[in-house]
Motif scaffolding. Structure first.
Motif, PDB file in Angstrom:
ATOM      1  N   ILE A 141       0.865  -1.181   0.000  1.00  0.00           N
ATOM      2  CA  ILE A 141       0.000   0.000   0.000  1.00  0.00           C
ATOM      3  C   ILE A 141       0.899   1.228   0.000  1.00  0.00           C
ATOM      4  O   ILE A 141       1.741   1.388   0.893  1.00  0.00           O
ATOM      5  CB  ILE A 141      -0.926   0.023   1.239  1.00  0.00           C
ATOM      6  N   VAL A 142       0.725   2.075  -0.985  1.00  0.00           N
ATOM      7  CA  VAL A 142       1.617   3.234  -1.098  1.00  0.00           C
ATOM      8  C   VAL A 142       0.963   4.517  -0.593  1.00  0.00           C
ATOM      9  O   VAL A 142       1.659   5.442  -0.177  1.00  0.00           O
ATOM     10  CB  VAL A 142       2.107   3.433  -2.551  1.00  0.00           C
ATOM     11  N   ARG A 143      -0.318   4.577  -0.633  1.00  0.00           N
ATOM     12  CA  ARG A 143      -0.965   5.785  -0.100  1.00  0.00           C
ATOM     13  C   ARG A 143      -2.450   5.520   0.141  1.00  0.00           C
ATOM     14  O   ARG A 143      -3.035   4.573  -0.407  1.00  0.00           O
ATOM     15  CB  ARG A 143      -0.789   6.980  -1.028  1.00  0.00           C
ATOM     16  N   ALA A 144      -2.997   6.400   0.943  1.00  0.00           N
ATOM     17  CA  ALA A 144      -4.446   6.436   1.150  1.00  0.00           C
ATOM     18  C   ALA A 144      -4.939   7.775   0.631  1.00  0.00           C
ATOM     19  O   ALA A 144      -4.269   8.792   0.823  1.00  0.00           O
ATOM     20  CB  ALA A 144      -4.766   6.295   2.630  1.00  0.00           C
ATOM     21  N   THR A 145      -6.068   7.746  -0.020  1.00  0.00           N
ATOM     22  CA  THR A 145      -6.599   9.007  -0.531  1.00  0.00           C
ATOM     23  C   THR A 145      -8.036   9.177  -0.054  1.00  0.00           C
ATOM     24  O   THR A 145      -8.744   8.206   0.222  1.00  0.00           O
ATOM     25  CB  THR A 145      -6.582   9.043  -2.073  1.00  0.00           C
ATOM     26  N   GLY A 146      -8.426  10.411   0.034  1.00  0.00           N
ATOM     27  CA  GLY A 146      -9.791  10.675   0.477  1.00  0.00           C
ATOM     28  C   GLY A 146     -10.085  12.157   0.446  1.00  0.00           C
ATOM     29  O   GLY A 146      -9.463  12.905  -0.317  1.00  0.00           O
TER      30      GLY A 146
ATOM     31  N   THR B 203       0.581   9.280   2.717  1.00  0.00           N
ATOM     32  CA  THR B 203       1.515   8.188   2.432  1.00  0.00           C
ATOM     33  C   THR B 203       1.973   7.602   3.767  1.00  0.00           C
ATOM     34  O   THR B 203       2.152   8.330   4.742  1.00  0.00           O
ATOM     35  CB  THR B 203       2.735   8.688   1.640  1.00  0.00           C
ATOM     36  N   ALA B 204       2.125   6.295   3.777  1.00  0.00           N
ATOM     37  CA  ALA B 204       2.511   5.634   5.021  1.00  0.00           C
ATOM     38  C   ALA B 204       3.235   4.342   4.708  1.00  0.00           C
ATOM     39  O   ALA B 204       2.964   3.693   3.697  1.00  0.00           O
ATOM     40  CB  ALA B 204       1.285   5.363   5.879  1.00  0.00           C
ATOM     41  N   LYS B 205       4.160   3.990   5.599  1.00  0.00           N
ATOM     42  CA  LYS B 205       4.884   2.727   5.416  1.00  0.00           C
ATOM     43  C   LYS B 205       4.028   1.542   5.867  1.00  0.00           C
ATOM     44  O   LYS B 205       4.152   0.432   5.347  1.00  0.00           O
ATOM     45  CB  LYS B 205       6.188   2.761   6.219  1.00  0.00           C
ATOM     46  N   THR B 206       3.198   1.798   6.846  1.00  0.00           N
ATOM     47  CA  THR B 206       2.324   0.749   7.381  1.00  0.00           C
ATOM     48  C   THR B 206       0.914   1.298   7.467  1.00  0.00           C
ATOM     49  O   THR B 206       0.717   2.419   7.957  1.00  0.00           O
ATOM     50  CB  THR B 206       2.786   0.325   8.797  1.00  0.00           C
ATOM     51  N   VAL B 207      -0.049   0.524   7.004  1.00  0.00           N
ATOM     52  CA  VAL B 207      -1.444   0.955   7.041  1.00  0.00           C
ATOM     53  C   VAL B 207      -2.249  -0.033   7.882  1.00  0.00           C
ATOM     54  O   VAL B 207      -2.171  -1.249   7.661  1.00  0.00           O
ATOM     55  CB  VAL B 207      -2.046   1.051   5.622  1.00  0.00           C
ATOM     56  N   VAL B 208      -2.987   0.486   8.842  1.00  0.00           N
ATOM     57  CA  VAL B 208      -3.792  -0.348   9.735  1.00  0.00           C
ATOM     58  C   VAL B 208      -5.258   0.029   9.561  1.00  0.00           C
ATOM     59  O   VAL B 208      -5.636   1.192   9.766  1.00  0.00           O
ATOM     60  CB  VAL B 208      -3.394  -0.132  11.209  1.00  0.00           C
ATOM     61  N   LEU B 209      -6.052  -0.933   9.177  1.00  0.00           N
ATOM     62  CA  LEU B 209      -7.495  -0.705   9.126  1.00  0.00           C
ATOM     63  C   LEU B 209      -8.081  -1.102  10.478  1.00  0.00           C
ATOM     64  O   LEU B 209      -8.082  -2.279  10.836  1.00  0.00           O
ATOM     65  CB  LEU B 209      -8.145  -1.549   8.034  1.00  0.00           C
TER      66      LEU B 209
END
Lengths: 531, 209
Positions: A246-251, A264-270
């Protein structure tokens, strides 16, 4: 466009997210950014007034705690649209039982459902940590029924006068009961007050004695250990088509500006619960992932799990005084740890004081209107004696097609389809549902008889086939073809994507789920910290 | 007083419909609500009841053992409660259901008109104001006015279809009313010392409102 960079991005600010963030802040030096689509929740200083208006009028103490265009549809009993800092746990009841060891080995022990990829014993330290971080007041039940590695962090809430009478009754009925574990301070703790049995734990505790996630967020923000972005709706996760990372989250911001946001984040937690976590994964489909992210198994949104209940009121020959502490109860795990023989039925049991049948009424037995002294005298006559409320949550084995899908006919302001929920029992559960409910009803009748009482009324879950304390949608497992995340919550398909808490669970037990959601989330946080 | 796990009375009202209904109350010549309640509501909503008629109604609706002082306290609390009401505020949705629900339109205009109707009925049939009738005559008129109103259960005050039921229901929802009915000091839904929960509630003596 607003752009943000973080080491760890947590999507959602509910109870699992808060306590995971607390753990991560203690165990890593990585920067943590948390995004919440809603607004800050009603501050503690305003909750006394908010409580008063709730009691007087039924007003929500949590103003604008949702987004009008962000909701779920379908079988939504058990779902809450709460979307503000702290999530649904701002107005939870604080009831914090653990699942039983059997919940983790249903297939092995009973030949139904699936085993979890870890055992109760493996989760025990994280249960303990969750209890300590929240401040759970609890009483050790009989060890055979209520195993735990260490004592509860806080002494139990008292078995009050009413519950003492009910406990004696339960003992006569052959049922071991004890004080329900609750995330409410039985003694002053963590800078928060002792419970004053205000009896509005749900929906609002005016004193702060009940744990809610805002306390954790306030502390983390005060210590500059996290960045919490409110009114920020993550609408897509973007994966590298080659690596899957995962390279980025957009919204977008959910305020009037609607400004675009990229994180942008190295680790993504839902950590957005059983609805919004799989929803985001399904929304994030792209050319390389046409069925959504993390969905190689086709199980994102599937295996939604929960439980149902049978509830009854018993009239008993004793004197109870409704209102001493109406939201506190006795609990028993006697029926959660059942033998392997016989048909499958596992349930918890709770007992409360109740005012049902003992309230004032407007019309007498003959239908005549009652006012003044006639009404009061009638009420006094009805007030004598006692009503006990008993309720059993029985577990439901989730079906693969118990699912969340995208409903393209309902969209938010950005055009994103909203989630459609359709809970479904697995065939082995559906086949025995009537029998299970009759067994519980028979238990209640036996209890009434043992107490020389009568069954006043009984009802099953009021639902649209939704289920309580829901979980699932991104189930964990060792086999990537049969699960979405591994036993630590890491997505099989994306090495830097984690799904935390309720959505990762293969099943939802037969008791309140929040403590387990948090414990599972803390276990995931431990894995994230290891890297 | 309801079991905590049961959902609140679920009244579904659309914002627009509620607002329209609430606005129809404007222009009536009654006492205005307190500044604080006005600030909460954000509007200039006329409220208030003819106190002499309301007091006369309270005398036949509320228990006699409250005495005149207790009735006065209960009636005053009812008026303050109606004054503080904010129409179509968002209801507690909480756990268990997804739809957002709103409280009903302001019931005060209907209740005011019912109070007026009682007085008109008294003047027409008894040639006296309602407040000047004896309690039996007032009760008889009330029975006429309440034809078709009210199920067995005393409703939540906001759900009351007549001011007499609302007044009684409001008093009956108070901690003091529960203590009076049970004969002990429970003070339900009040914040209290945790340790006291272990003891049988102490009996109450004397009259309470």
């Amino acid at each position: 466009m607003k752009t943000i960079d973080a080491d760890i991005l947590i999507v959602g600010s509910g109870i699992t997210a808060a306590l995971m963030a607390a753990r991560l802040a203690e165990t890593t030096k990585r920067s943590i950014t948390v995004v919440e689509a809603g607004k800050p929740s009603t501050p503690l200083t305003d909750r006394t007034k908010a409580r008063a208006r709730f009691l007087a009028y039924g007003e929500s103490p949590w103003k604008q705690d949702h987004l009008d265009d962000q909701n779920a549809y379908g079988t939504t009993w058990g779902f809450s649209p709460s979307m503000h800092v702290g999530g649904l746990a701002m107005h939870w009841g604080g009831v914090s039982p653990r699942y039983s060891p059997e919940d983790f080995r249903l297939e092995s022990l009973y030949g139904v459902g699936d085993d979890w990829p870890f055992t109760y014993d493996e989760l025990d330290p994280f249960y303990q940590e969750a209890e300590e971080r929240m401040g759970v007041s609890g009483e050790q039940g009989p060890v055979a029924l209520d195993p735990r590695g260490k004592p509860y962090p806080l002494p139990p809430l008292p078995v009050n006068y009413n519950l003492t009478q009910l406990q004696q009754f339960a003992t006569r009925a052959g049922i071991a009961t004890w004080s329900t574990p609750s995330a409410k301070n039985s003694v002053p703790n963590a800078g928060r007050a002792q419970c004053q049995r205000c009896d509005t734990c749900y929906p609002v505790c005016p004193t702060g004695a009940k744990y809610s996630p805002d306390f954790t967020w306030d502390a983390l923000i005060r210590e500059k250990q996290v960045t919490l972005l409110t009114q920020t709706l993550v609408r897509r996760l973007v994966a590298d088509p080659k690596t899957g990372a995962i390279v980025r989250a957009t919204g977008n911001l959910t305020d009037a500006s609607g400004e675009e946001v990229t994180i942008t984040a190295k680790t993504v937690v839902l950590a957005a619960g059983f609805t919004w976590s799989p929803h985001l994964l399904l929304l994030s489909r792209d050319a390389a992932h046409p069925d959504g992210l993390a969905n190689r198994s086709g199980l994102v949104g599937k295996y939604l799990a929960g439980h149902r209940n049978v509830n009854a009121y018993l009239t008993l020959p004793m004197e109870l005084y409704p209102g001493i502490n109406a939201q506190h109860s006795l609990v028993s795990k006697q029926f959660m740890r059942v033998p392997k023989s016989g048909r499958y039925l596992r349930h918890d049991l709770r007992l409360w004081e109740s005012s049902v049948g003992r309230e004032p009424r407007l019309r007498d037995e003959k239908g005549g209107l009652q006012f003044g002294d006639a009404m009061l005298n009638d009420w006094r006559a009805r007030a004598k004696g006692a009503t006990a409320r008993v309720r059993a949550y029985y577990d439901v084995i989730p079906d693969r097609e118990s699912k969340l899908t995208l409903d393209t006919t309902r969209t938010n302001r950005f055009g994103d389809p909203m989630p459609m929920l359709a809970f479904r029992d697995a065939p082995e559960s559906a086949a025995i549902k009537p029998w299970q409910e009759e067994q519980i009803a028979a238990l209640f009748r036996r209890m009434a008889k043992a107490g020389n009482g009568t069954l006043l009324k009984m009802e099953n879950s009021v639902n649209d086939l939704g289920q309580e304390h829901p979980a699932g949608g991104c189930r964990m497992g060792d086999d990537p073809t049969q699960s979405v995340v591994d036993k630590w919550g890491r997505a099989h398909d994306h090495e830097n994507l984690w799904v935390a808490g309720a959505p990762a669970q293969p099943s939802a037990g037969c008791c309140n789920g929040t403590l387990t959601f948090v414990a599972v989330g803390l276990r995931t946080a431990a894995a994230i910290a290891k890297g | 007083m309801t079991d905590s796990s049961l959902p609140n009375s679920r009244r579904a009202f659309l914002k627009v419909a509620g607002a329209l209904a609430a606005s129809s109350a404007a222009g009536c010549q009654f006492e205005t609500r307190t500044p604080e309640a006005q600030a909460v509501a954000g509007g200039d909503r006329a409220t208030g009841f003819d106190r002499s008629v309301l007091d006369a109604l309270a005398e036949v609706v509320l228990p006699g053992e409250l005495g005149s002082k207790g009735r006065d306290v209960a009636t005053g609390a009812f008026i303050a409660w109606t004054d503080g009401y904010v129409p179509v505020a968002e209801e507690m949705h909480g756990y268990g259901y997804a739809d957002i629900r709103y409280l009903p339109p302001d019931p005060s205009p209907t209740w005011r008109s019912q109070l007026e109707a009682l007085d008109l009925l008294a003047r027409k049939t008894q040639q006296k104001p309602f407040a000047q009738l004896g309690p039996p005559q007032r009760r008889a008129l009330l029975d006429v006015a309440l034809t078709g109103h009210g199920a067995e259960r005393l409703p939540a005050p906001l759900d009351a279809t007549h001011i007499a039921i609302a007044l009684l229901a409001h008093w009956a929802s108070s901690p003091d009313a529960w203590d009076l009915a049970y004969g002990v000091k429970i003070t339900p839904e009040s914040c209290r010392v945790l340790a006291d929960a272990n003891s049988r509630p102490l009996p109450i003596t004397g009259l309470r409102a």
